[in-house]
Design a protein around this motif. Structure first.
Motif, short mmCIF file in Angstrom:
data_model
loop_
_atom_site.label_atom_id
_atom_site.label_comp_id
_atom_site.label_asym_id
_atom_site.label_seq_id
_atom_site.Cartn_x
_atom_site.Cartn_y
_atom_site.Cartn_z
N UNK A 1 0.85 -1.19 0.00
CA UNK A 1 0.00 0.00 0.00
C UNK A 1 0.89 1.24 0.00
N UNK A 2 0.72 2.11 -1.01
CA UNK A 2 1.49 3.36 -1.09
C UNK A 2 0.62 4.54 -0.67
N UNK A 3 -0.60 4.58 -1.16
CA UNK A 3 -1.56 5.61 -0.79
C UNK A 3 -2.90 5.24 -1.41
N UNK A 4 -3.96 5.91 -0.98
CA UNK A 4 -5.27 5.64 -1.57
C UNK A 4 -5.66 6.71 -2.60
N UNK A 5 -4.90 7.81 -2.63
CA UNK A 5 -5.24 8.88 -3.57
C UNK A 5 -3.97 9.43 -4.22
N UNK A 6 -4.09 9.68 -5.50
CA UNK A 6 -3.01 10.27 -6.29
C UNK A 6 -3.66 11.30 -7.23
N UNK A 7 -2.85 11.91 -8.04
CA UNK A 7 -3.42 12.79 -9.07
C UNK A 7 -4.26 11.95 -10.03
N UNK A 8 -5.20 12.61 -10.72
CA UNK A 8 -6.04 11.91 -11.67
C UNK A 8 -5.24 11.32 -12.82
N UNK A 9 -5.90 10.50 -13.60
CA UNK A 9 -5.23 9.78 -14.67
C UNK A 9 -5.06 10.62 -15.94
N UNK A 10 -5.69 11.80 -15.99
CA UNK A 10 -5.85 12.51 -17.25
C UNK A 10 -4.53 12.92 -17.90
N UNK A 11 -3.64 13.57 -17.14
CA UNK A 11 -2.38 13.99 -17.76
C UNK A 11 -1.59 12.77 -18.23
N UNK A 12 -1.55 11.73 -17.37
CA UNK A 12 -0.83 10.52 -17.76
C UNK A 12 -1.42 9.87 -19.00
N UNK A 13 -2.74 9.87 -19.10
CA UNK A 13 -3.41 9.29 -20.26
C UNK A 13 -3.04 10.03 -21.53
N UNK A 14 -3.08 11.35 -21.48
CA UNK A 14 -2.76 12.15 -22.66
C UNK A 14 -1.30 11.97 -23.07
N UNK A 15 -0.41 11.99 -22.10
CA UNK A 15 1.02 11.79 -22.39
C UNK A 15 1.24 10.43 -23.04
N UNK A 16 0.67 9.39 -22.44
CA UNK A 16 0.90 8.03 -22.96
C UNK A 16 0.32 7.84 -24.36
N UNK A 17 -0.83 8.46 -24.61
CA UNK A 17 -1.44 8.34 -25.94
C UNK A 17 -0.55 8.95 -27.00
N UNK A 18 0.00 10.11 -26.69
CA UNK A 18 0.86 10.77 -27.67
C UNK A 18 2.21 10.06 -27.82
N UNK A 19 2.76 9.57 -26.72
CA UNK A 19 4.03 8.85 -26.80
C UNK A 19 3.87 7.53 -27.57
N UNK A 20 2.74 6.86 -27.37
CA UNK A 20 2.52 5.59 -28.07
C UNK A 20 2.50 5.79 -29.58
N UNK A 21 2.02 6.95 -30.02
CA UNK A 21 1.92 7.22 -31.46
C UNK A 21 3.18 7.84 -32.04
#
Length: 812
Positions: free
Chosen positions: A536-556
C-alpha cells in the motif's frame, strides 16, 4: 517671524530625518533604503556590466574557473570536489542570497526575526510540525557520511565566503527593503531546504476531514464516494508488469481501525495541477536511435525561480541541470552518459494519531496498555521587536503533538491540523537525499542510477532515467512506510501499536520498470502501479488525465526528436472534457436558455477541447464543470461547523455518466428531487450569467487568456517585483498544467547520443536581483513555450561564442 520660519523648518527637517531612520512596527526605516551610497540604487545593474574578474578567496585549495554564458548561467570547472562545491555555494549565494535566507527562515520557523510578530503563528507551526527537529536529524545523517559531510561543509564555506565579502551597499535589495542583514550560513540550512520541499510536496493531510466525513456518513458511504482506486486508471508502471521480488508479509489492519470502519479541521487539500510530468522514449521511437528524456516539474512559479541553472565539472563529474539555491549538487539534469528527472509520488508518509494524556499536566500518554513518558522540546522564537517567545512542544514516540489543546491553536494556525494529535512524518527521520543527487551527477549507467536511489528518503519521487546505453527506466522511489491497506486514510488511535508504521518497504521492492515493450516510460503524479503491486502506497493520487494524454501521444510517436517532446510539454488538450462534455451536453436542457446562453452552448458544443489562450470554449467548460461539481456536493459536504472531505472528480464523473439519478444529485435544501440533468442545466445557466456579468456578451472577452489570470509573483509577494498578469494556455489537468501561479518551473528535454544535447528554460532568470537584466530575461522564452539549447562545455578551454564573461577564483 523669520526666526519662527527658521525654527519650524529645522523642526520639520529633524523630524523627517528621525522618521527616515526609525522603524515603525514591522516597517523598516526608509532612510537607509534611499541612501545613495548604500541604498537600493546600488542594486541596479544592466546586461553590459558583466565582465571578466578574478577573486582571491580563503578556503580554496586550487584555482577554479567559472564561465558565464549569455543567460548568466555559471559553468564551474574545479580541480577537486571541495573546490567544486565551495564554488557552487559561492556563486549561488552571489545570485540568490536573499532567496536562500528567506526560504530557510520559513522552514526553520524564523520569519518573525525579520518581519515581526505577524509571522509568529507561522513560525510556531513550523516548529510544532517538527521542521527543525527533522532538519537536525537529516544533518546528523549527512555528517555520518565521510563524502557528503565534506560536500555540505565546502558548500557552506563557499556561501560564507561570499557573505563575508559583502558591504552594506552590496546587500540584495530585499534585505534593504526588510531592514535586516545577511547572517552566516549554517550547514543545517541545506537540510532545511529538504524539509521545505517535503512540506510542499508531502506536508498536507486530508485525515482530519476524512475522519469527520466517516463519522457523519458512515463506512458504506466512504467506500462508495472515496474508493481506494479510481475507475479510470493509467498507472506509472505499465499494467501487467511482473514484480521480481518476494514481498514481505503485509500488516493486518489494527483492531481500532477495524472497529472504526465498522462504526457508523479544514483540510489542506492538494490543488490539482501542482504536480509534474516526466517521460522518456526509447531509441526505437527517436530519430537518432537514442533515448530522449523530458521533465517539467510543476511548482509555485516565483521570482526568483525555485531552480538555479548550473554546470559543474571536476575530476569524475561533469553535470548540467538545476539545483535548489542553498543546496549542493544538481537535482534534475544530465551528464555525458545519463539524464534523469523527477515528479512527486504523493506517498502516504504523514499520519495523525489521536493521543490520550494521563491528566492535564500531559506528562504521560497511553500507548500499548501503559503510560509512557512525554518528551518536551522548548522552541525559542526570536521576534523582531527584541522579545523571545518560548513554546514547549510535546513529543510522543509517533512525533510532535502539534496542538495538544484548542487553546494552543491560534486562529491563524492551519485549519487542516487536528487538535490533540501526534504527527508521524517521514520528514522527521534521518536521511541523506543529497547523496542520491551526488551519485546521479556522476552516474554512467542504469546500475549507477539504481545505486543512487537507495539513499533517497523524502519526498518520494518518480525518478525517470535514460542513458547512452539506450536504457530507459522509471522508479517511484523513496522511504515508504510498510502499512496495511488504508492505514492513514483517517486519524488513527495513537494508543494501539497496530497503527504504528510497520517498518518500510525495502528499497529493492519499490516499483520500477526498465525498457518496457511499449518503448517509453512516463509519470504525471498518478497511481504508481496496478492492483497487483503487493504494498500500500496511498489511496489517492493525481487523476489519470495527464498521464493518459502523455501516454497516448508517446505511443503514437515515431522518429521523434527533442522538439517532439517539447511540443508535448505544451499540450493543452483536456481529457476531462473528452470524458464528460458529451454527457453534459446531452443532459443540458436548451429550452431553458436565453440568447447569450445559447451562444455559449454553441461555443462549448463546437469547442475542440484545447485550453488555448484565444478560445472561449475553456472559459465556458471550466466554469460549467466547477459549478456542476460544487452544486452536486455543497449541500451535504460544505459544513461551516466541521471540515469535511468532498468526493473527488473521478467519483463525480462516474455518477454523472453512469448514475444520473443518484441521490447525491438531489439538493436536500429544495423540496423537489433533482437529477444530474437538473444540476447540469442549472450550473450552465449560472456559469454563463457569471461570464456575461464579468466579461460582457459572448465574444473576444471570453477568451481563456482573459478569463484566467496568471502571474509569476515575487517570492515575498512584493508588488511590482512580479511579472503582472499574462496570457497562458492550459489548466491544472492538462499536460501544460498552468493554474493559480503554479506550472512548469523547469522545462527540460535531453537527447541522448554520442554527443548529449540538452534543452531547457526556467520561468524567470538566474539573478535574484530585481534590478538585474538577468532577473527575468528567460520569462519571454518560457512564455512562448520555447527552450534554450543548453551550453554543455566539455572543458574550460572549449571555445564558445556564447561565453560572455569569466571569473577566476584563486587561493588566498
Amino acid at each position: 517671524m523669520k526666526f519662527f520660519k527658521a525654527f519650524f523648518s529645522l523642526v520639520v527637517t529633524v523630524t523627517m530625518l528621525w522618521a527616515l531612520q526609525t522603524n515603525f512596527g514591522s516597517i523598516p526605516a526608509i532612510g537607509p533604503l534611499l541612501n545613495p551610497v548604500s541604498g537600493f540604487w546600488q542594486n541596479a545593474e544592466n546586461r553590459t556590466e558583466v565582465g571578466d574578474d578574478e577573486l582571491s578567496l580563503p578556503g580554496l585549495t586550487n584555482e577554479v574557473t567559472i564561465k558565464f554564458d549569455e543567460r548568466r548561467i555559471p559553468h564551474i570547472f574545479a580541480k577537486n570536489n571541495h573546490d567544486l562545491y565551495y564554488a557552487q555555494g559561492y556563486i549561488t549565494a552571489r545570485d540568490r542570497l536573499w532567496q536562500m535566507d528567506i526560504q530557510t527562515r520559513s522552514a526553520a520557523g524564523r520569519l518573525s526575526e525579520v518581519v515581526g510578530d505577524k509571522a509568529l503563528e507561522r513560525d510556531r507551526t513550523a516548529r510544532r510540525m517538527g521542521m527543525v527537529y527533522g532538519a537536525e536529524n537529516t544533518l546528523k545523517c549527512i555528517m555520518k557520511d565521510s563524502v557528503m559531510s565534506k560536500v555540505i561543509n565546502a558548500y557552506t564555506d563557499g556561501i560564507n565566503a561570499y557573505i563575508a565579502g559583502l558591504d552594506e551597499k552590496d546587500y540584495p535589495l530585499e534585505f534593504k527593503l526588510m531592514g535586516y542583514k545577511p547572517e552566516p550560513w549554517k550547514s543545517i540550512n541545506c537540510a532545511f531546504l529538504l524539509k521545505l520541499m517535503s512540506q510542499t510536496l508531502a506536508g498536507g493531510s486530508d485525515q482530519f476531514a476524512m475522519t469527520n466525513t466517516l463519522q457523519l456518513f458512515g463506512a458504506d458511504v466512504m467506500r462508495e464516494l472515496f474508493p481506494d482506486r479510481p475507475v479510470r486508471d493509467e498507472p506509472i508502471i505499465p499494467a501487467g508488469t511482473k514484480w521480481n521480488f518476494k514481498p514481505l508479509t503485509v500488516p493486518q489492519p489494527s483492531k481500532s481501525f477495524t472497529a472504526q470502519m465498522n462504526a457508523a479541521a479544514k483540510p489542506r487539500q492538494k490543488v490539482e495541477g501542482i504536480g509534474s510530468n516526466n517521460w522518456a522514449i526509447s531509441g526505437s521511437k527517436s530519430a537518432n536511435g537514442y533515448p530522449i528524456l523530458a521533465n517539467d516539474p510543476h511548482l509555485n512559479l516565483t521570482f526568483p525561480s525555485i531552480w538555479y541553472q548550473i554546470q559543474m565539472s571536476a575530476p569524475g563529474v561533469n553535470v548540467y541541470g538545476v539545483s535548489l539555491p542553498g543546496a549542493p549538487c544538481v537535482v534534475i539534469g544530465f551528464n555525458n552518459k545519463v539524464s534523469w528527472g523527477v515528479t512527486n509520488v504523493d506517498a502516504a508518509v504523514l499520519d495523525w494519531y489521536q493521543i490520550k494524556f494521563r491528566d492535564a499536566n500531559k506528562n504521560e500518554y497511553w500507548y500499548n496498555n501503559r503510560w509512557n513518558k512525554v518528551t518536551k522540546r522548548v522552541e525559542a522564537i526570536a521576534v523582531k521587536d527584541g522579545s523571545t517567545v518560548y513554546d514547549t512542544v510535546l513529543y510522543t514516540h509517533h512525533g510532535p503533538v502539534v496542538y495538544e489543546t484548542a487553546a494552543k491553536k491560534d486562529k491563524n494556525a492551519p485549519e487542516y491540523i487536528p487538535v490533540g494529535n501526534a504527527l508521524r512524518w517521514i520528514a522527521h527521520d534521518e536521511s541523506d537525499e543529497f547523496k542520491t543527487f551526488y551519485l546521479l551527477n556522476r552516474a554512467t549507467n542504469y546500475a549507477d542510477y539504481r545505486k543512487a536511489l537507495q539513499y533517497y528518503s523524502a519526498p518520494a519521487q518518480n525518478f525517470i532515467f535514460a542513458d547512452v546505453n539506450k536504457d530507459i527506466a522509471i522508479t517511484p522511489n523513496g522511504k515508504i512506510p510498510l502499512k496495511y491497506s488504508e492505514q492513514g486514510k483517517y486519524i488513527m488511535d495513537g494508543s494501539d501499536p497496530g497503527n504504528d508504521w510497520h517498518g518500510f518497504i525495502p528499497y529493492t521492492h519499490n516499483p520500477t520498470v526498465k525498457n518496457p515493450p511499449r518503448g517509453f516510460v512516463s509519470s504525471a503524479n498518478q497511481f504508481s502501479t496496478d492492483k497487483t503491486y503487493p504494498y500500500y502506497i496511498n489511496w489517492q493520487f493525481a487523476g489519470y488525465e495527464r498521464g493518459k494524454r502523455i501516454n497516448s501521444r508517446l505511443a503514437a510517436m515515431h522518429q521523434a526528436n527533442a522538439d517532439s517532446l517539447r511540443l508535448l510539454q505544451l499540450d493543452d488538450y483536456s481529457i476531462v472534457a473528452q470524458d464528460v462534455l458529451p454527457t453534459m451536453l446531452t443532459y443540458l436542457d436548451t429550452t431553458k436558455l436565453d440568447d447569450a446562453q445559447m451562444d455559449a452552448y454553441q461555443i462549448v458544443k463546437n469547442w475542440d477541447k484545447h485550453y488555448a489562450v484565444n478560445s472561449a470554449g475553456p472559459s465556458v467548460f471550466n466554469g460549467w464543470w466547477r459549478k456542476f461539481y460544487a452544486m452536486t456536493w455543497n449541500d451535504q459536504f460544505n459544513s461551516s461547523k466541521i471540515p469535511l472531505r468532498v468526493p473527488d472528480r473521478d467519483v463525480t464523473e462516474q455518477l454523472l455518466i453512469k448514475q444520473p439519478k443518484s441521490k447525491w444529485f438531489d439538493n436536500q435544501r429544495t423540496p423537489v428531487v433533482e437529477t444530474a440533468a437538473d444540476v447540469v442545466t442549472r450550473a450552465f445557466i449560472v456559469t454563463v450569467d457569471d461570464l456575461v456579468r464579468l466579461h460582457g456578451k459572448p465574444g473576444n472577452n471570453w477568451a481563456w487568456a482573459k478569463v484566467k489570470p496568471f502571474e509569476v509573483a515575487h517570492l515575498a509577494g512584493l508588488d511590482g517585483f512580479g511579472s503582472g498578469n499574462f496570457a497562458t494556455p492550459g489548466t491544472g489537468l492538462t499536460v501544460n498544467a498552468l493554474v493559480d501561479g503554479h506550472g512548469p518551473s523547469w522545462r527540460m528535454v535531453v537527447q541522448m547520443g554520442p554527443q548529449v544535447k540538452g534543452y531547457g528554460i526556467i520561468s524567470g532568470g538566474q539573478s535574484g536581483n530585481p534590478g538585474s537584466y538577468y532577473y527575468d530575461d528567460m520569462l519571454a522564452t518560457w512564455q512562448a513555450g520555447k527552450l534554450d539549447e543548453l551550453l554543455f562545455l566539455l572543458s574550460p578551454r572549449e571555445p564558445s561564442k556564447r561565453i560572455k564573461a569569466e571569473l577566476k577564483l584563486t587561493v588566498r
